[in-house]
Scaffold this motif. Structure first.
Motif: not given
Length: 240
Positions: A1-2, A218-224
Motif C-alpha cells: 500500500m502507498i 509506489a510513491i516515497d519521499m525521504t530525507h536522510g
C-alpha cells in the motif's frame, strides 16, 4: 500500500485540498483507490467545478508533502537540512490532455517558479508516445533547463523514477538505467524552502480539452544520510 501519512491532496474540483488525516480514507473520481493497492490520479481539463490553484491555470490531482508524523502541517525543507532528499515513484501515465503535457513529480519552492519538475510531453505526430523532460532551474527564478531522457515511453507503460537532490545542490534523476543530472546553485537557494509533489498536474488550461491520468504503484519521499531503495521494491511488495 502507498503510505499517505505525510501527504495532502489537491483535487481538480474547486482546487480543494484534502488534508492528511482525511486523505487516509479518501476516495473519489479524482483519486481512485484500485483493488491492487495502486492509486489513479485524474485531472480533467473541463467540467463542473474544475479549477486551478492560485498562481496556476492548470488542473491537478496531486499530492503535496506534509510532516511525517501524520499532522496536516505542510513540510518545508531547505537543501542543507539533510544530505539527500529523495522522491521515488512507480507509475503508468494513462492519458494526457490536448496539450500532450503533464507534470508527474516536482520539488516546489517559495516562488512561482519551481526548482524542479518532471514533465511528460507527447511526441509530435504520435497519439500514445511521450518523452520525459527534467525541467530545473539552477538558480532561483533563473532560466529553466529541459534535458530529456533518451528513450520514448508509451501510454500505459510502467516505469519508475528516482529523483535525488543533495545538500550540495546536486540533482540526479534516474529512470531505468539512465540518469540525467543537474546542479543547483546552493547560494541562490540558501533561504528557499522546498517540498515534494507527485501525481498528475495537467498542463492544459482549465476549460481546455482532454485529461491527465496516471496510476501510481509506489510513491516515497525521504530525507536522510544516504539514498534509499528504488521504488521497484515497493512495487514488488504491492504485488504479493
Amino acid at each position: 500500500m502507498i503510505d499517505l501519512s505525510h501527504w495532502n491532496l489537491t483535487i481538480p474540483v474547486d482546487a480543494e485540498i484534502i488534508q492528511t488525516e482525511d486523505l487516509q480514507t479518501y476516495a473519489s473520481p479524482w483519486f481512485i483507490r484500485n483493488a491492487d493497492g495502486s492509486i489513479t490520479f485524474f485531472a480533467p481539463s473541463s467540467g463542473d467545478g474544475i479549477k486551478s490553484t492560485k498562481n496556476s491555470t492548470y488542473p491537478r490531482s496531486e499530492l503535496r508533502e506534509t510532516l511525517p508524523n501524520g499532522d496536516d502541517d505542510e513540510a518545508n525543507w531547505s537543501l542543507d537540512s539533510a544530505p539527500v532528499h529523495q522522491l521515488s515513484a512507480t507509475l503508468t501515465v494513462d492519458s494526457l490532455p490536448a496539450s500532450g503535457k503533464a507534470i508527474i513529480g516536482q520539488f516546489h519552492g517559495e516562488s512561482n517558479h519551481p526548482p524542479f519538475k518532471l514533465q511528460v510531453a507527447r511526441l509530435a505526430g504520435s497519439a500514445d508516445t511521450f518523452k520525459i523532460n527534467v525541467q530545473h532551474r539552477p538558480k532561483l527564478n533563473g532560466k529553466e533547463l529541459r534535458p530529456s531522457f533518451s528513450r520514448p515511453f508509451k501510454l500505459g507503460e510502467e516505469f519508475s523514477y528516482d529523483v535525488q537532490v543533495t545538500s550540495t545542490g546536486k540533482l540526479s534523476v534516474t529512470i531505468d538505467d539512465e540518469t540525467v543530472s543537474g546542479q543547483f546553485d546552493i547560494r541562490s537557494y540558501k533561504n528557499d524552502k522546498w517540498y515534494a509533489k507527485a501525481g498528475i498536474y495537467s498542463q492544459e488550461m482549465v476549460s481546455g480539452k482532454g485529461a491527465g491520468r496516471a496510476t501510481f504503484y509506489a510513491i516515497d519521499m525521504t530525507h536522510g544520510d544516504k539514498a534509499g531503495d528504488r521504488p521497484e521494491q515497493s512495487r514488488r511488495e504491492l504485488q504479493r
